[in-house]
Scaffold this motif. Sequence first.
Motif, PDB file in Angstrom:
ATOM      1  N   TYR A 139       0.820  -1.209   0.000  1.00  0.00           N
ATOM      2  CA  TYR A 139       0.000   0.000   0.000  1.00  0.00           C
ATOM      3  C   TYR A 139       0.857   1.264   0.000  1.00  0.00           C
ATOM      4  N   LEU A 140       2.021   1.212   0.623  1.00  0.00           N
ATOM      5  CA  LEU A 140       2.922   2.362   0.569  1.00  0.00           C
ATOM      6  C   LEU A 140       3.428   2.586  -0.855  1.00  0.00           C
ATOM      7  N   ASP A 141       3.723   1.488  -1.555  1.00  0.00           N
ATOM      8  CA  ASP A 141       4.129   1.613  -2.960  1.00  0.00           C
ATOM      9  C   ASP A 141       3.004   2.215  -3.796  1.00  0.00           C
ATOM     10  N   GLN A 142       1.776   1.763  -3.542  1.00  0.00           N
ATOM     11  CA  GLN A 142       0.633   2.290  -4.293  1.00  0.00           C
ATOM     12  C   GLN A 142       0.380   3.759  -3.969  1.00  0.00           C
ATOM     13  N   GLN A 143       0.626   4.138  -2.723  1.00  0.00           N
ATOM     14  CA  GLN A 143       0.441   5.536  -2.335  1.00  0.00           C
ATOM     15  C   GLN A 143       1.362   6.443  -3.147  1.00  0.00           C
ATOM     16  N   LYS A 144       2.601   5.996  -3.345  1.00  0.00           N
ATOM     17  CA  LYS A 144       3.549   6.784  -4.135  1.00  0.00           C
ATOM     18  C   LYS A 144       3.084   6.942  -5.584  1.00  0.00           C
ATOM     19  N   GLN A 145       2.309   5.952  -6.045  1.00  0.00           N
ATOM     20  CA  GLN A 145       1.798   5.992  -7.421  1.00  0.00           C
ATOM     21  C   GLN A 145       0.450   6.698  -7.519  1.00  0.00           C
ATOM     22  N   GLY A 146      -0.113   7.071  -6.356  1.00  0.00           N
ATOM     23  CA  GLY A 146      -1.444   7.661  -6.360  1.00  0.00           C
ATOM     24  C   GLY A 146      -2.500   6.658  -6.785  1.00  0.00           C
ATOM     25  N   LEU A 147      -2.324   5.408  -6.360  1.00  0.00           N
ATOM     26  CA  LEU A 147      -3.196   4.322  -6.806  1.00  0.00           C
ATOM     27  C   LEU A 147      -4.068   3.833  -5.661  1.00  0.00           C
ATOM     28  N   TRP A 148      -5.401   3.971  -5.822  1.00  0.00           N
ATOM     29  CA  TRP A 148      -6.369   3.476  -4.834  1.00  0.00           C
ATOM     30  C   TRP A 148      -6.832   2.099  -5.291  1.00  0.00           C
ATOM     31  N   LYS A 149      -6.254   1.058  -4.677  1.00  0.00           N
ATOM     32  CA  LYS A 149      -6.566  -0.302  -5.109  1.00  0.00           C
ATOM     33  C   LYS A 149      -6.283  -1.270  -3.971  1.00  0.00           C
ATOM     34  N   ARG A 150      -7.218  -2.167  -3.726  1.00  0.00           N
ATOM     35  CA  ARG A 150      -7.012  -3.167  -2.686  1.00  0.00           C
ATOM     36  C   ARG A 150      -6.080  -4.275  -3.182  1.00  0.00           C
TER      37      ARG A 150
END
Length: 362
Positions: A139-150
């Motif tokens: 989720y931290l990696d996704q946060q850097k990408q601005g990605l809201w995904k479970r």
Amino acid sequence: MVLVQVVPHKPLQGHKLLVLVPGGPPPSSLDRIRRAFPGLEVVCREKAWADADAAAGVPDDDWKDTTILVTGSALPTRDVAPKLQYVQLMSAGANHVLDHPMFKEPDVAFCTANGVHGPQISEWVIATFLALQHHIPQYLDQQKQGLWKRVDQPVVDSVKKRVGILGYGSIGRQVARVCTAMGMDVHAYTLHARSTPDSRRDRSYAPPGTGDVEGSFPSKWFSGSSTAEMHEFLGSDLDLLVVSLPLTPKTQGLLSKPEFEVLSKKRTFISNISRGPIVNTEDLIEALENDVIQGAALDVTDPEPLPEGHKLWNTKNLIITPHTSGLSTAYLERVLDILLLNLHQFSEGKELINKVNKKEGY
């Protein structure tokens, strides 16, 4: 558990305390020592924990009359400090000084800082375990990408899970306290059997409100030095294995491929906050990459420091921190709490707290 009280004792007249610490000790702690022992000469010098050069930054005059020393790694030779009687280490273990000539002096007592690490290291153990259980790195990696995904993986909470604590000292006891509060079952493993209530008691230092004084948290206690006894413990349906043993010749390489095969039954998560060489690095990488175990968190590695480009950096389901789990703003204050307790013991000729067994090396 031992609590700290400031009570005037014998003045330790003629004794000299040399404190070698990074940044200087808290003035409040020194004031407590001086109030309790007004006859004790106290000298402080700034010295990095890992700086083993006893001569650097410490004048010869400081050493010659020193009877009590607080240090991270720096130790003098007997000819430099002929009056030294008691060394208070700032580390939980003594493995880094075992080969020093001063350690081998029979009339010099060494004591560890066992007990100061329990609160912060137990938090690290739980934080890293839960981080992987709840997929926080993804989720931290996704946060850097601005990605809201479970993340398409299940979340497993800790209630009714089992933690096995390999080495039930002060750190292990605080891990047990925290895990019990989370609803986990606790299994403990020690070298020697703890079959009676008295043998399970903790007589070392612990900050108030922490640890397991009575040894009451484990639902089952394992012991022994044989491979079969170790495997019985590892095979007791552990969801989390916490390695909190000292590094000795007997514990080096203790966890390797055969042990990972035993742990594969539950795909046990491994947390090593002790010393890197206790776990075989190549076998750990293989176990993680082949999903033999669920994951791991390492605050210590072999080799250490872990070099750039090492395979561990890119091993899956692994959290690595650079030997930071024991850091705390309260660290030095707790070390000086142990020192104060031991000054009371020392002044009365009593057994010191956290004294190293020189034969065992811890």
